[in-house]
Each structure stands twice: as C-alpha cells, then as structure tokens.
Design a protein around this motif. Structure first.
Motif, PDB file in Angstrom:
ATOM      1  N   VAL A 127       7.449 -65.991 -19.580  1.00 33.93           N
ATOM      2  CA  VAL A 127       8.179 -64.777 -18.713  1.00 33.93           C
ATOM      3  C   VAL A 127       7.551 -63.518 -19.173  1.00 33.93           C
ATOM      4  O   VAL A 127       7.340 -62.659 -18.193  1.00 33.93           O
ATOM      5  CB  VAL A 127       9.538 -64.902 -18.871  1.00 33.93           C
ATOM      6  CG1 VAL A 127      10.296 -63.536 -18.438  1.00 33.93           C
ATOM      7  CG2 VAL A 127      10.289 -65.962 -18.404  1.00 33.93           C
ATOM      8  N   GLY A 164       8.173 -60.847 -16.168  1.00 37.91           N
ATOM      9  CA  GLY A 164       9.375 -61.112 -15.784  1.00 37.91           C
ATOM     10  C   GLY A 164      10.728 -60.409 -16.321  1.00 37.91           C
ATOM     11  O   GLY A 164      10.401 -59.357 -17.285  1.00 37.91           O
ATOM     12  N   LYS A 208      11.715 -59.669  -8.411  1.00 37.34           N
ATOM     13  CA  LYS A 208      10.426 -60.347  -8.517  1.00 37.34           C
ATOM     14  C   LYS A 208      10.581 -60.852  -9.974  1.00 37.34           C
ATOM     15  O   LYS A 208      10.627 -62.029 -10.491  1.00 37.34           O
ATOM     16  CB  LYS A 208       9.088 -59.786  -8.493  1.00 37.34           C
ATOM     17  CG  LYS A 208       8.071 -60.503  -8.799  1.00 37.34           C
ATOM     18  CD  LYS A 208       6.748 -59.999  -8.297  1.00 37.34           C
ATOM     19  CE  LYS A 208       5.388 -60.802  -8.822  1.00 37.34           C
ATOM     20  NZ  LYS A 208       4.310 -60.101  -8.662  1.00 37.34           N
ATOM     21  N   GLU A 209      11.258 -59.935 -11.064  1.00 36.70           N
ATOM     22  CA  GLU A 209      11.467 -60.206 -12.374  1.00 36.70           C
ATOM     23  C   GLU A 209      12.278 -61.424 -12.665  1.00 36.70           C
ATOM     24  O   GLU A 209      11.973 -62.130 -13.586  1.00 36.70           O
ATOM     25  CB  GLU A 209      11.815 -58.786 -13.110  1.00 36.70           C
ATOM     26  CG  GLU A 209      10.711 -57.688 -13.095  1.00 36.70           C
ATOM     27  CD  GLU A 209      10.585 -56.994 -11.819  1.00 36.70           C
ATOM     28  OE1 GLU A 209       9.687 -56.149 -11.646  1.00 36.70           O
ATOM     29  OE2 GLU A 209      11.375 -56.998 -10.932  1.00 36.70           O
ATOM     30  N   ILE A 227      11.003 -64.777 -11.491  1.00 34.55           N
ATOM     31  CA  ILE A 227      10.022 -65.258 -12.553  1.00 34.55           C
ATOM     32  C   ILE A 227      10.982 -65.994 -13.689  1.00 34.55           C
ATOM     33  O   ILE A 227      10.523 -67.087 -13.970  1.00 34.55           O
ATOM     34  CB  ILE A 227       9.135 -64.172 -13.113  1.00 34.55           C
ATOM     35  CG1 ILE A 227       8.020 -63.739 -11.994  1.00 34.55           C
ATOM     36  CG2 ILE A 227       8.421 -64.724 -14.371  1.00 34.55           C
ATOM     37  CD1 ILE A 227       7.397 -62.601 -12.111  1.00 34.55           C
ATOM     38  N   THR A 228      12.039 -65.382 -13.849  1.00 35.13           N
ATOM     39  CA  THR A 228      12.506 -65.918 -15.187  1.00 35.13           C
ATOM     40  C   THR A 228      13.546 -67.097 -14.713  1.00 35.13           C
ATOM     41  O   THR A 228      13.505 -68.153 -15.384  1.00 35.13           O
ATOM     42  CB  THR A 228      13.883 -64.636 -15.564  1.00 35.13           C
ATOM     43  OG1 THR A 228      13.265 -63.680 -16.027  1.00 35.13           O
ATOM     44  CG2 THR A 228      14.483 -65.253 -16.664  1.00 35.13           C
TER      45      THR A 228
END
Length: 331
Positions: free
Chosen positions: A128, A133, A269-270, A273-274
């Motif tokens: 991450v 992320g 988006k962060e 991703i996580t």
C-alpha cells in the motif's frame, strides 16, 4: 548492481524466506524422520513456544493510539474484512459444491483454509505504501484482521468440516488454545507496549528473522510428517501447476470484486488501493502458526499448507507489479 537488486526485491517481500521454504521442504523430503512424530527432537513443542513468542512481540509492536484513530473510516474497514473473511471462503464453498471431485478432500481443505485466514500485516502495508494508498488504514485493517482471524478462521473451519462431513472439529477446545497461545500473548504485548515498544523497534530485523525461523520449523515439521505417511503420492507436477493457476485466478477474482466495490462506493484512489491490497492477501504467518492448533497431529498438514504457500508467492509477485503500476500513475 546485485546488491541493489536484492535490496529492491526484499522491499517487496522477496527476501531469503521463500528460498528458505523451498529448502526446508526439500530437507523434509530427504530426512522425513527428523521431524516425524517419533523424532527425538520435540519440534512440535518448540514450535508452540515459538508461536506464543511471535504473537507477544506482535502485540508489543501494535500501537493502541493508532488503532483507535483508525476507527473513523468504517466503510473501508468493513469492505476489507468482508472481502477477507466472507467473499474468499464463500467462493470456495460454491466451487466445492459445483466441482467436488476436482481433487482429494484434503486438497480442498487446504484451499478452504487459505481463504478463511486473515490478511497479511507487513507486506500489505509495504505494498500500500509503494502504491501510495491509505497507509494508516492499511496498518489498522491488517492489525485488526489478525486479531479477528483468531475467532473467524476456526468458525469457518467448523463450517467446512460440517459441510464435508469429515471428522469432528471441537470449536470450544480450539478457541481455548487460540486464546491461550495467540490472543493472550498479543494482549500481554499490548499491555507492555508503552514501556517496551522501543525493544521491538530496535530489534525488528532480528524479530522478523525469529518469526521466519519458527514458520520454517513448522513447515519442516509438517512436511516431514506428510512425507513419512506418503500423502503426496497422488500429487503430480500438473497438480502443482493447476494449483498455481488457480491461486492466480482466485487473486484476480478478489481484486476485481474489490475494485468493483470501490467504484460502487466512490472510494478515493488511496482507499481503493488499500481495499484491493488488504482485502486480497492472506497471511502465511498466521496460516502456518494457527495450523498447529487447528489441525493437531495431522499427517496431511503438508497438503493443507501447500495452497497457502503457493498463494503467498503468487500474491507477492502480482501485488508488487500492481503496486508499481499505481505508483507510476501518480508521477
């Protein structure tokens, strides 16, 4: 040049641990008597003590303040744990009903055990971080996943054994062992966090090496017992290739589901991703150490752990590629 490559590979999780796994399996094949039940060296007892030590230092490294601060992003946390503890095992339960004769029940048990496990901790946070992320959310979810797995994984395994009608699974006894050997050491570590967390930070490399040594010991012990009983006789190279392809396919199915959920809930988006990384990974550490409690004295432990080890390798390779892809997109 070689040094830089090794350092880069280690940052993705490709250190000496994977070659170590292959080596101890090979040693177990050559010297199965060394880790068999009647061995002079009590490997099983040593491993059990090592497991408790691992989880004590895991608790020592947990930061209660960070965990409390991470509670606010509840939608992301809920989706991560639904993916980890619900979507994964339900997929395998459905596949087992549709194609029950694809392989032996022990093989299926190993695949289902893989899906019932919690997410990884260190590699999830690393991936991450590389992909840029939500790092605090990754730390929170990976840590909570490990604690939830103490209760959720054995419940799913009871469901599995009830579904397949293969033996008895004493859930009460399993919970007691997990509480004493896993949860209690974690809680003790948390109690001493404020005073001794510096020790875990200072010696984190040595502690990681200790963790890996205990895992390798358990793998060696498990495969020695399986080779002694000749349980791999029905397993061919084609079976290993099919299992690898299945692991990759399963990973991409989960990644696709988490991506769809992220878009549906309009995650940043962060957070996306996580969810994708934390919700798709499975912990080799927890899977290996919990197997000693969930399947005590099992001669087919090697078969049960095999899908997990193959999935572990697959997830490292694919996640490292995806993490770099996300990182390049932000440049």
């Amino acid at each position: 040049m070689i040094g830089k490559f090794i350092k880069k590979a280690a940052s993705f999780g490709f250190d000496g641990f994977l070659p170590g796994i292959i080596s101890v399996i090979f040693l177990a094949y050559l010297f199965p008597f060394a880790g068999a039940k009647d061995s002079l060296i009590p490997l099983d007892e040593i491993a059990q003590i090592g497991v408790s030590i691992i989880f004590f230092f895991y608790g020592l490294k947990l930061n209660p303040i960070q965990l409390k601060a991470g509670l606010s992003n509840w939608k992301l946390h809920l989706m991560v744990h639904l993916s980890t503890f619900v979507v994964f095992p339900v997929i395998i339960l459905l596949l087992h009903k549709l194609i029950p004769n694809i392989h032996t029940e022990d093989f299926w048990t190993g695949i289902f055990y893989l899906t019932a496990l919690p997410s990884t901790v260190s590699s999830s946070v690393v991936m991450v971080s590389i992909a840029r992320g939500n790092i605090p959310a990754a730390i929170f979810n990976a840590s909570i996943s490990s604690l939830l797995g103490v209760f959720i994984t054995p419940i799913w395994m009871e469901v599995w054994f009830s579904e397949t009608a293969k033996g008895d699974f004493e859930l009460g006894g399993i919970f007691l062992k997990l509480i004493l050997q896993v949860l209690l050491p974690v809680l003790l570590g948390l109690i001493f966090h404020n005073k001794y967390s510096w020790f875990a930070e200072k010696y984190k490399v040595r502690l990681k090496q200790f963790d890996q040594s205990i895992i390798l010991l358990i793998i060696f012990n498990s495969f020695c017992e399986s080779f002694t009983e000749n349980v791999f006789a029905a397993l061919s190279i084609n079976d290993l290739l099919r299992l690898t392809m299945f692991s990759v396919a399963l990973f991409f199915v989960i990644i696709s589901i988490t991506n769809f959920i992220s878009n549906l809930l309009n995650f940043s988006k962060e957070d996306k991703i996580t969810l994708m990384f934390c919700g798709s990974k499975k912990s080799l550490v927890h899977g290996t150490v919990m197997s000693k409690i969930l399947f005590p004295g099992s001669d087919v432990m090697g078969v049960i752990l095999l899908p997990l080890m193959i999935y572990h390798t697959s997830q490292l390779v694919i996640c490292s590629i995806l993490a770099n892809k996300f990182a390049r997109e932000d440049r």
